[in-house]
Design a protein around this motif. Structure first.
Motif, PDB file in Angstrom:
ATOM      1  N   UNK A 137       0.809  -1.223   0.000  1.00 21.79           N
ATOM      2  CA  UNK A 137       0.000   0.000   0.000  1.00 21.79           C
ATOM      3  C   UNK A 137       0.841   1.271   0.000  1.00 21.79           C
ATOM      4  N   UNK A 138       2.143   1.124  -0.094  1.00 21.07           N
ATOM      5  CA  UNK A 138       3.027   2.291  -0.037  1.00 21.07           C
ATOM      6  C   UNK A 138       2.744   3.259  -1.185  1.00 21.07           C
ATOM      7  N   UNK A 139       2.651   2.755  -2.405  1.00 22.02           N
ATOM      8  CA  UNK A 139       2.429   3.643  -3.555  1.00 22.02           C
ATOM      9  C   UNK A 139       1.087   4.358  -3.484  1.00 22.02           C
ATOM     10  N   UNK A 140      -0.032   3.652  -3.191  1.00 21.27           N
ATOM     11  CA  UNK A 140      -1.300   4.382  -3.056  1.00 21.27           C
ATOM     12  C   UNK A 140      -1.267   5.443  -1.961  1.00 21.27           C
ATOM     13  N   UNK A 141      -0.630   5.134  -0.830  1.00 15.67           N
ATOM     14  CA  UNK A 141      -0.541   6.112   0.253  1.00 15.67           C
ATOM     15  C   UNK A 141       0.292   7.312  -0.183  1.00 15.67           C
ATOM     16  N   UNK A 142       1.387   7.060  -0.866  1.00 15.03           N
ATOM     17  CA  UNK A 142       2.231   8.150  -1.353  1.00 15.03           C
ATOM     18  C   UNK A 142       1.443   9.073  -2.282  1.00 15.03           C
ATOM     19  N   UNK A 160      -0.118  -6.341   9.805  1.00 16.49           N
ATOM     20  CA  UNK A 160       1.236  -5.966  10.197  1.00 16.49           C
ATOM     21  C   UNK A 160       2.093  -5.547   9.011  1.00 16.49           C
ATOM     22  N   UNK A 161       2.046  -6.319   7.916  1.00 15.64           N
ATOM     23  CA  UNK A 161       2.939  -6.013   6.796  1.00 15.64           C
ATOM     24  C   UNK A 161       2.645  -4.639   6.191  1.00 15.64           C
ATOM     25  N   UNK A 162       1.349  -4.274   6.095  1.00 24.53           N
ATOM     26  CA  UNK A 162       1.006  -2.964   5.555  1.00 24.53           C
ATOM     27  C   UNK A 162       1.403  -1.848   6.518  1.00 24.53           C
ATOM     28  N   UNK A 163       1.133  -2.059   7.793  1.00 30.92           N
ATOM     29  CA  UNK A 163       1.477  -1.069   8.816  1.00 30.92           C
ATOM     30  C   UNK A 163       2.983  -0.823   8.836  1.00 30.92           C
ATOM     31  N   UNK A 164       3.759  -1.907   8.853  1.00 29.33           N
ATOM     32  CA  UNK A 164       5.217  -1.787   8.909  1.00 29.33           C
ATOM     33  C   UNK A 164       5.755  -1.059   7.682  1.00 29.33           C
ATOM     34  N   UNK A 165       5.256  -1.416   6.498  1.00 31.08           N
ATOM     35  CA  UNK A 165       5.769  -0.817   5.271  1.00 31.08           C
ATOM     36  C   UNK A 165       5.457   0.669   5.201  1.00 31.08           C
ATOM     37  N   UNK A 182      -7.684 -11.466  18.714  1.00 32.62           N
ATOM     38  CA  UNK A 182      -6.496 -11.844  19.471  1.00 32.62           C
ATOM     39  C   UNK A 182      -5.444 -12.541  18.625  1.00 32.62           C
ATOM     40  N   UNK A 183      -5.857 -13.167  17.513  1.00 37.73           N
ATOM     41  CA  UNK A 183      -4.913 -13.945  16.722  1.00 37.73           C
ATOM     42  C   UNK A 183      -4.134 -13.107  15.709  1.00 37.73           C
ATOM     43  N   UNK A 184      -4.347 -11.800  15.702  1.00 32.43           N
ATOM     44  CA  UNK A 184      -3.660 -10.966  14.715  1.00 32.43           C
ATOM     45  C   UNK A 184      -2.212 -10.710  15.103  1.00 32.43           C
ATOM     46  N   UNK A 185      -1.360 -10.658  14.100  1.00 32.24           N
ATOM     47  CA  UNK A 185       0.060 -10.389  14.320  1.00 32.24           C
ATOM     48  C   UNK A 185       0.255  -8.905  14.588  1.00 32.24           C
ATOM     49  N   UNK A 186       0.961  -8.595  15.654  1.00 31.10           N
ATOM     50  CA  UNK A 186       1.128  -7.200  16.069  1.00 31.10           C
ATOM     51  C   UNK A 186       2.366  -6.577  15.440  1.00 31.10           C
ATOM     52  N   UNK A 187       2.223  -5.339  15.039  1.00 31.92           N
ATOM     53  CA  UNK A 187       3.340  -4.592  14.476  1.00 31.92           C
ATOM     54  C   UNK A 187       4.232  -4.050  15.583  1.00 31.92           C
ATOM     55  N   UNK A 188       5.534  -3.996  15.301  1.00 32.88           N
ATOM     56  CA  UNK A 188       6.467  -3.349  16.232  1.00 32.88           C
ATOM     57  C   UNK A 188       6.827  -1.953  15.750  1.00 32.88           C
ATOM     58  N   UNK A 189       6.295  -1.581  14.586  1.00 33.43           N
ATOM     59  CA  UNK A 189       6.587  -0.263  14.010  1.00 33.43           C
ATOM     60  C   UNK A 189       5.444   0.737  14.192  1.00 33.43           C
ATOM     61  N   UNK A 190       4.244   0.238  14.412  1.00 33.13           N
ATOM     62  CA  UNK A 190       3.092   1.136  14.541  1.00 33.13           C
ATOM     63  C   UNK A 190       3.311   2.127  15.676  1.00 33.13           C
ATOM     64  N   UNK A 191       2.816   3.348  15.488  1.00 35.50           N
ATOM     65  CA  UNK A 191       2.896   4.336  16.563  1.00 35.50           C
ATOM     66  C   UNK A 191       2.011   3.941  17.732  1.00 35.50           C
TER      67      UNK A 191
END
Length: 217
Positions: A137-142, A160-165, A182-191
């Protein structure tokens, strides 16, 4: 500007998937066959869900499967997409719309996802709606950020992958991960990580009250 994902943020995709699976059972497709065909279609097409591929792979396994009949029921299910919106979706969007905030939607997928988004009834809330057949989603967000005159931008997604990128490429954007299960993978980059859109609203209000350039969210 607030940029939102659709599935898992505004739309209860898990509940929708359960009803989608039940639809195939009614057409004589066992769950294991449904899932095997789904995995094969995902391996062939690494963008958003391609239901045409999925149906063709089911037909390979179940020759009696009637694609046209299944398509009719799928279109009926998609037409009822508004019933799968999270309860906090419209209140959140109405609040920020009333404040004059620019809202945009960025979702992964193609024709299937576009039908789902359109039938949800949320399109009028958004200045821009991007349903891209992509895993990034980097290009659409840009494109959205560059085209906006907003001084700040917020990105909300559950994966997670979209948030991190997005955070990696746009460190100044407030990036919020939505964790509704509860089963979702958590991002370590999210604010910040939130459980619902009411929490997201409070986070955004706190962030916008701070002077531009302040550290943290």
């Amino acid at each position: 500007m607030i940029i939102l994902d659709f599935d898992g943020v505004l739309f209860d995709d898990e509940r929708f998937k359960r009803d989608y699976w039940r639809l195939f059972r009614r057409h004589g497709v066992a769950h294991r066959i449904h899932q095997a065909a789904y995995a094969e279609s995902k391996a062939m097409h690494r963008g958003g869900y391609r239901h045409d591929l999925h149906l063709s792979f089911i037909r390979k396994r179940v020759p009696a499967f009637k694609i046209a009949d299944a398509q009719r029921d799928i279109h009926k299910l998609l037409a009822g997409s508004a019933a799968y919106l999270y309860r906090d979706a419209k209140p959140f969007l109405r609040h920020w719309k009333s404040k004059g905030e620019t809202l945009a939607l960025v979702s992964s997928g193609n024709a299937f996802q576009k039908r789902k988004v359109r039938a949800s009834g949320l399109s009028p809330f958004f200045r821009a709606t991007v349903v891209a057949d992509t895993t990034d989603k980097v290009d659409p967000v840009r494109t959205l950020v560059r085209g906006s005159r907003a001084a700040r931008a917020v990105f909300i997604d559950d994966r997670k992958n979209f948030v991190d990128a997005v955070k990696r490429n746009f460190p100044r954007i407030l990036v919020v991960q939505m964790i509704r299960r509860k089963d979702q993978e958590r991002s370590t980059r999210a604010d910040v990580i939130v459980r619902n859109l009411a929490q997201a609203r409070r986070v955004i209000e706190q962030w916008t009250a701070r002077p531009p350039g302040a550290r943290g969210y």
